[in-house]
Design a protein around this motif. Structure first.
Motif, PDB file in Angstrom:
ATOM      1  N   ALA A 144       0.826  -1.205   0.000  1.00 13.56           N
ATOM      2  CA  ALA A 144       0.000   0.000   0.000  1.00 13.56           C
ATOM      3  C   ALA A 144       0.863   1.259   0.000  1.00 13.56           C
ATOM      4  CB  ALA A 144      -0.923  -0.016   1.215  1.00 13.56           C
ATOM      5  N   LEU A 145       1.899   1.293   0.856  1.00 20.36           N
ATOM      6  CA  LEU A 145       2.713   2.514   0.953  1.00 20.36           C
ATOM      7  C   LEU A 145       3.422   2.806  -0.363  1.00 20.36           C
ATOM      8  CD1 LEU A 145       4.233   2.143   4.507  1.00 20.36           C
ATOM      9  CD2 LEU A 145       2.736   3.948   3.723  1.00 20.36           C
ATOM     10  N   THR A 146       3.986   1.770  -0.995  1.00 21.08           N
ATOM     11  CA  THR A 146       4.628   2.004  -2.282  1.00 21.08           C
ATOM     12  C   THR A 146       3.585   2.421  -3.313  1.00 21.08           C
ATOM     13  OG1 THR A 146       4.476  -0.355  -2.623  1.00 21.08           O
ATOM     14  CG2 THR A 146       6.591   0.494  -1.942  1.00 21.08           C
ATOM     15  N   GLY A 147       2.383   1.840  -3.190  1.00 16.93           N
ATOM     16  CA  GLY A 147       1.310   2.214  -4.108  1.00 16.93           C
ATOM     17  C   GLY A 147       0.962   3.689  -3.999  1.00 16.93           C
ATOM     18  N   TYR A 148       0.872   4.217  -2.757  1.00 17.17           N
ATOM     19  CA  TYR A 148       0.571   5.644  -2.609  1.00 17.17           C
ATOM     20  C   TYR A 148       1.648   6.480  -3.306  1.00 17.17           C
ATOM     21  CZ  TYR A 148      -1.992   3.707   1.414  1.00 17.17           C
ATOM     22  OH  TYR A 148      -2.776   2.957   2.225  1.00 17.17           O
ATOM     23  N   GLY A 149       2.903   6.065  -3.122  1.00 14.72           N
ATOM     24  CA  GLY A 149       3.996   6.805  -3.751  1.00 14.72           C
ATOM     25  C   GLY A 149       3.883   6.784  -5.266  1.00 14.72           C
ATOM     26  N   LEU A 150       3.634   5.597  -5.832  1.00 13.30           N
ATOM     27  CA  LEU A 150       3.540   5.470  -7.295  1.00 13.30           C
ATOM     28  C   LEU A 150       2.385   6.301  -7.833  1.00 13.30           C
ATOM     29  CD1 LEU A 150       4.133   1.660  -7.866  1.00 13.30           C
ATOM     30  CD2 LEU A 150       5.613   3.513  -8.553  1.00 13.30           C
ATOM     31  N   LEU A 151       1.226   6.209  -7.162  1.00 15.99           N
ATOM     32  CA  LEU A 151       0.051   6.917  -7.673  1.00 15.99           C
ATOM     33  C   LEU A 151       0.260   8.426  -7.597  1.00 15.99           C
ATOM     34  CD1 LEU A 151      -2.774   4.765  -6.095  1.00 15.99           C
ATOM     35  CD2 LEU A 151      -2.125   4.842  -8.476  1.00 15.99           C
ATOM     36  N   ALA A 152       0.999   8.870  -6.549  1.00 18.52           N
ATOM     37  CA  ALA A 152       1.167  10.311  -6.376  1.00 18.52           C
ATOM     38  C   ALA A 152       2.150  10.910  -7.369  1.00 18.52           C
ATOM     39  CB  ALA A 152       1.628  10.610  -4.951  1.00 18.52           C
ATOM     40  N   MET A 153       2.838  10.077  -8.166  1.00 20.71           N
ATOM     41  CA  MET A 153       3.814  10.624  -9.107  1.00 20.71           C
ATOM     42  C   MET A 153       3.150  11.223 -10.338  1.00 20.71           C
ATOM     43  SD  MET A 153       6.828   7.820  -8.895  1.00 20.71           S
ATOM     44  CE  MET A 153       8.388   8.593  -9.218  1.00 20.71           C
ATOM     45  N   GLY A 154       1.837  11.076 -10.453  1.00 21.35           N
ATOM     46  CA  GLY A 154       1.147  11.638 -11.602  1.00 21.35           C
ATOM     47  C   GLY A 154       1.040  13.147 -11.507  1.00 21.35           C
ATOM     48  N   GLU A 155       0.313  13.709 -12.451  1.00 21.82           N
ATOM     49  CA  GLU A 155       0.217  15.158 -12.510  1.00 21.82           C
ATOM     50  C   GLU A 155      -1.034  15.659 -11.806  1.00 21.82           C
ATOM     51  OE1 GLU A 155       2.425  17.524 -13.486  1.00 21.82           O
ATOM     52  OE2 GLU A 155       3.647  15.730 -13.326  1.00 21.82           O
ATOM     53  N   GLU A 156      -1.143  16.968 -11.700  1.00 22.93           N
ATOM     54  CA  GLU A 156      -2.311  17.674 -11.200  1.00 22.93           C
ATOM     55  C   GLU A 156      -2.849  17.144  -9.879  1.00 22.93           C
ATOM     56  OE1 GLU A 156      -5.393  18.774 -14.055  1.00 22.93           O
ATOM     57  OE2 GLU A 156      -3.984  18.091 -15.584  1.00 22.93           O
ATOM     58  N   ARG A 157      -3.986  16.430  -9.944  1.00 19.78           N
ATOM     59  CA  ARG A 157      -4.657  16.052  -8.707  1.00 19.78           C
ATOM     60  C   ARG A 157      -4.091  14.787  -8.081  1.00 19.78           C
ATOM     61  NH1 ARG A 157     -10.923  16.166 -10.035  1.00 19.78           N
ATOM     62  NH2 ARG A 157     -11.016  15.214  -7.984  1.00 19.78           N
ATOM     63  N   ALA A 158      -3.059  14.204  -8.673  1.00 25.25           N
ATOM     64  CA  ALA A 158      -2.588  12.905  -8.200  1.00 25.25           C
ATOM     65  C   ALA A 158      -2.229  12.883  -6.702  1.00 25.25           C
ATOM     66  CB  ALA A 158      -1.416  12.436  -9.041  1.00 25.25           C
ATOM     67  N   PRO A 159      -1.441  13.878  -6.190  1.00 30.13           N
ATOM     68  CA  PRO A 159      -1.103  13.782  -4.754  1.00 30.13           C
ATOM     69  C   PRO A 159      -2.333  13.820  -3.849  1.00 30.13           C
ATOM     70  CG  PRO A 159       0.333  15.341  -5.837  1.00 30.13           C
ATOM     71  CD  PRO A 159      -0.727  14.988  -6.831  1.00 30.13           C
ATOM     72  N   LEU A 160      -3.300  14.664  -4.202  1.00 32.77           N
ATOM     73  CA  LEU A 160      -4.506  14.756  -3.367  1.00 32.77           C
ATOM     74  C   LEU A 160      -5.292  13.447  -3.421  1.00 32.77           C
ATOM     75  CD1 LEU A 160      -6.210  16.546  -1.594  1.00 32.77           C
ATOM     76  CD2 LEU A 160      -7.399  17.350  -3.616  1.00 32.77           C
ATOM     77  N   ALA A 161      -5.450  12.896  -4.641  1.00 32.50           N
ATOM     78  CA  ALA A 161      -6.190  11.642  -4.776  1.00 32.50           C
ATOM     79  C   ALA A 161      -5.470  10.535  -4.017  1.00 32.50           C
ATOM     80  CB  ALA A 161      -6.318  11.277  -6.250  1.00 32.50           C
ATOM     81  N   SER A 162      -4.140  10.555  -4.088  1.00 32.64           N
ATOM     82  CA  SER A 162      -3.352   9.535  -3.416  1.00 32.64           C
ATOM     83  C   SER A 162      -3.464   9.672  -1.901  1.00 32.64           C
ATOM     84  CB  SER A 162      -1.902   9.669  -3.871  1.00 32.64           C
ATOM     85  OG  SER A 162      -1.138   8.653  -3.338  1.00 32.64           O
ATOM     86  N   LEU A 163      -3.533  10.934  -1.433  1.00 34.16           N
ATOM     87  CA  LEU A 163      -3.666  11.149   0.008  1.00 34.16           C
ATOM     88  C   LEU A 163      -5.022  10.624   0.492  1.00 34.16           C
ATOM     89  CD1 LEU A 163      -2.222  12.350   2.438  1.00 34.16           C
ATOM     90  CD2 LEU A 163      -3.198  14.552   1.906  1.00 34.16           C
ATOM     91  N   ASN A 164      -6.060  10.852  -0.303  1.00 33.54           N
ATOM     92  CA  ASN A 164      -7.368  10.313   0.079  1.00 33.54           C
ATOM     93  C   ASN A 164      -7.340   8.792   0.116  1.00 33.54           C
ATOM     94  OD1 ASN A 164      -8.828  12.624   0.522  1.00 33.54           O
ATOM     95  ND2 ASN A 164      -9.215  12.915  -1.659  1.00 33.54           N
ATOM     96  N   TYR A 165      -6.641   8.200  -0.844  1.00 30.10           N
ATOM     97  CA  TYR A 165      -6.477   6.746  -0.853  1.00 30.10           C
ATOM     98  C   TYR A 165      -5.743   6.296   0.404  1.00 30.10           C
ATOM     99  CZ  TYR A 165      -4.649   2.230  -2.568  1.00 30.10           C
ATOM    100  OH  TYR A 165      -4.302   0.921  -2.704  1.00 30.10           O
ATOM    101  N   LEU A 166      -4.732   7.094   0.786  1.00 27.43           N
ATOM    102  CA  LEU A 166      -3.946   6.738   1.971  1.00 27.43           C
ATOM    103  C   LEU A 166      -4.818   6.696   3.224  1.00 27.43           C
ATOM    104  CD1 LEU A 166      -0.406   7.876   2.748  1.00 27.43           C
ATOM    105  CD2 LEU A 166      -2.071   8.140   4.519  1.00 27.43           C
ATOM    106  N   TYR A 167      -5.709   7.708   3.371  1.00 26.12           N
ATOM    107  CA  TYR A 167      -6.603   7.683   4.541  1.00 26.12           C
ATOM    108  C   TYR A 167      -7.413   6.397   4.558  1.00 26.12           C
ATOM    109  CZ  TYR A 167      -5.774  12.740   4.903  1.00 26.12           C
ATOM    110  OH  TYR A 167      -5.211  13.967   5.008  1.00 26.12           O
TER     111      TYR A 167
END
Lengths: 499, 132
Positions: A144-167
């Motif tokens: 899961a943790l590596t997944g959050y990192g990979l997903l957050a490498m995208g553009e625009e909304r990726a970090p926010l979407a990844s943070l929601n996934y992390l919660y």
């Protein structure tokens, strides 16, 4: 060598991830060959393990030589032998296919990307191979943790979407951990087989019931089962294509595997289906998941990738429902669908990766005229799409067939109707995409949309097309050999008690 | 009434962990600021760690270290009742590491979000996304 396959599957990628992170500092071009070699070893070991399991039956591998209830043991039976093979092959094919897009999307970050990629695969393979409930939690968090990192490498909304996934993902994993804690209180063991041996005398215990419910909710959160799916679409849509085509086929499917493992091995079918009278209610939840997934996909009219993520939500409903029908046919369908859905999802997400690579977007507007521009990519998309719809020669048909006959056998017509409804919606969804790609002229970004000159062919590079076609061929081959897969492997993965 | 109190008092560790867990969950659901949500998430994880630690404890037991474990006393009988159960505690070492790693990743993602939108308030983030 071959008796160490269970350990190699996890250890080789784990150590290679460390090596890659160092090699990335020295020379970026070293990363891909190391990652490729690691996954090739993992895939080779998984296939070797599957064949050994077919010959010898269940393999128990004691890590460090400690005997099971005390030490951690890896159990490989027909069920996880099959899932291991799927996970490692999908990860390997996606690695080859996405090499070009990784180099283009993150020229500076290839080292970290490959490190996270391999660590993620390590986590997923570990989840599948382990026979220890707590070990599973740790590997779940690695993936899961590596997944959050990979997903957050995208553009625009990726970090926010990844943070929601992390919660959501953290809550899911914590629930699973809590459930394991309750199991530990009543059984004093963390070994899955050991727990299953102790539980029968405790079936009436409220703590076991609590453990079961909490574990299930945790796993459902992680697999995006309908009311708990909210994190999935955005996280997958805004991710870089190489990451989403790894995570979308595998993470939800591995979590389905965990659920089936909990039902079949830890809590045993006797407890899950007979002692608890919840299976009917869960199948109805799955019906809602399938229908809502289909409707949400239908409502998505802007982005191809987002539409596909809603189809994943519906497919999760298929497998949860099939597993909870409580009969052999439904369970066979669910396990077969893990294999098929991983491959189908890989196929369509690789296509999206190719489109994004060439057109720089996966919005429906970007798709116009693609059949002329990228005929080979779109050819593979047609194979993936008809498999998702469930047209006979491809594998999607057969798992759906098992699921539907399981539903009829269980007398659960609501689930049958939901499956048929979702297949029909898939027809509409994919033919809508075909229509845009085939009939509408390629949109000219420079202004004049009126000149109808034939668009020159601009196909994705061969290194992206070949893996895509391999996946397409596997889709058809798995479909043709479904009978063998069911008779030789899946039949033995389901305990005899389940009829 | 007195029954209820005795139930609560006898299992106070469960009540504490559930209360903490709900505080964490409440923060994750109701708070508007992303970092406050992360703090809530951490409280949630810590509650489970406390739960595990508390189930290893026994009344009148001591730390699980054998005195004279080597040499002459090596063959004396060990009564498990005299020692707290070390296994849940050891498991929690791993879970603490996982929790710290999750916190790190979450805060790193929060920094990325802040860089892009210049805010960590969820309603402002959503408003900015909707504008586009």
């Amino acid at each position: 060598m071959s008796h160490n396959y269970p350990a190699l599957i996890v250890v080789v990628p784990l150590l290679s991830a460390l090596v890659i992170s160092v090699a990335g500092w020295v020379n970026k071009r070293l990363c891909f060959p190391i990652a490729f070699a690691a996954l090739a070893v993992a895939a080779y070991s998984s296939v070797g393990l599957l064949f050994r399991v077919l010959d010898e039956g269940v393999i128990v591998y004691k890590l460090g030589g400690w005997d099971p209830p005390m030490g951690i043991a890896y159990y490989v039976d027909h069920l996880n032998g099959l899932v291991l093979t799927v996970v490692s092959v999908v990860a390997l094919l996606n690695l080859i296919a996405s090499k070009k897009s990784i180099e283009e999307e993150f020229p500076e970050k290839t080292g970290p990307f490959y490190t996270l990629y391999i660590l993620m695969v390590t986590g997923l393979l570990g989840i599948v191979v382990t026979g220890d409930a707590f070990n599973l939690y740790v590997l779940l968090e690695i993936a899961a943790l590596t997944g959050y990192g990979l997903l957050a490498m995208g553009e625009e909304r990726a970090p926010l979407a990844s943070l929601n996934y992390l919660y959501m993902g953290t809550i899911g994993a914590c629930f699973y951990l809590l459930g394991v804690g309750y199991l530990y209180i009543v059984t004093g063991s963390l070994n899955m087989v050991d727990i299953a041996g102790i539980l029968p005398s405790l079936y009436q215990s409220k703590a076991v019931l609590a453990a079961f419910i909490i574990c299930m909710v945790g796993v459902w959160l992680k697999m995006a089962f309908f009311p708990l799916h909210a994190w999935l679409p955005n996280a997958y849509t805004y991710a870089p294509s190489a990451a989403s085509s790894l995570i979308a086929p595998l993470v939800t499917k591995v979590m389905i595997y965990v659920m089936i493992r909990l039902i079949l091995t830890v809590f045993t079918p006797e407890f899950s289906f007979n002692v608890l009278a919840v299976s009917d209610a869960i199948v109805w939840l799955a019906v809602i998941a399938v229908v809502m997934g289909a409707i949400l996909a239908l409502a998505e009219r802007n982005n191809l990738k987002k539409m596909l993520t809603y189809i994943i939500v519906a497919e999760v409903g298929y497998m949860v429902g099939g597993a909870w029908l409580g009969n052999r046919t439904g369970m066979t369908g669910a396990i077969l669908h893990i294999v098929n859905d991983a491959l189908m999802t890989l196929c369509v997400f690789l296509v999206v990766g190719n489109i994004v690579y060439k057109v720089k977007g996966a919005g429906f507007d970007d798709l116009k005229g693609l059949f002329r521009k990228m005929p080979f990519t779109m050819g593979a998309f047609v194979v993936g799409a008809i498999s998702m719809i469930g047209v006979p020669p491809t594998c999607g048909f057969f798992s759906k067939w098992y699921l539907i006959s399981g539903a009829i056998q269980a007398g659960h017509y609501g689930f049958m109707v939901a499956l048929l409804f979702s297949s029909l919606v898939n027809v509409v969804l994919f033919f809508r995409v075909f229509e845009i790609c085939y009939y509408e002229p390629f949109s000219d970004h420079h202004g004049h949309g009126h000149d109808h000159h034939p668009e020159p062919m601009d196909e994705a590079p061969l290194s992206m097309l070949v893996p895509l076609y391999v996946v397409g061929a596997i889709l058809v081959l798995v479909g043709l050999y479904t009978g063998d897969i069911v008779d030789q492997i899946i039949q033995f993965a389901i305990p005899k008690g389940l009829v | 009434m007195s029954d209820l109190i005795s139930i609560i008092v006898a299992n106070y560790n469960y009540w504490i962990y559930i209360t903490l867990m709900m505080i964490g969950l409440y923060a994750m659901i109701a708070k508007n600021n992303l970092v406050k949500k992360i703090v809530g998430m951490n409280i949630f994880q810590t509650a489970i760690i406390l739960f595990y630690v508390s189930i290893g404890v026994k009344k009148g037991a001591t730390i699980p270290i054998l005195q004279h474990g080597h040499g002459h006393g090596a063959h004396t009988v060990v009564h498990a009742v005299d020692y707290v159960n070390p296994l849940p505690h050891v498991l929690m070492l791993t879970a603490i590491v996982v929790g710290v790693a999750t916190l790190g990743v979450a805060l790193a993602l929060a920094i990325r979000v802040y860089d892009r939108y210049n805010t960590l308030e969820e309603d402002e983030l959503l408003a900015q996304i909707r504008e586009k």
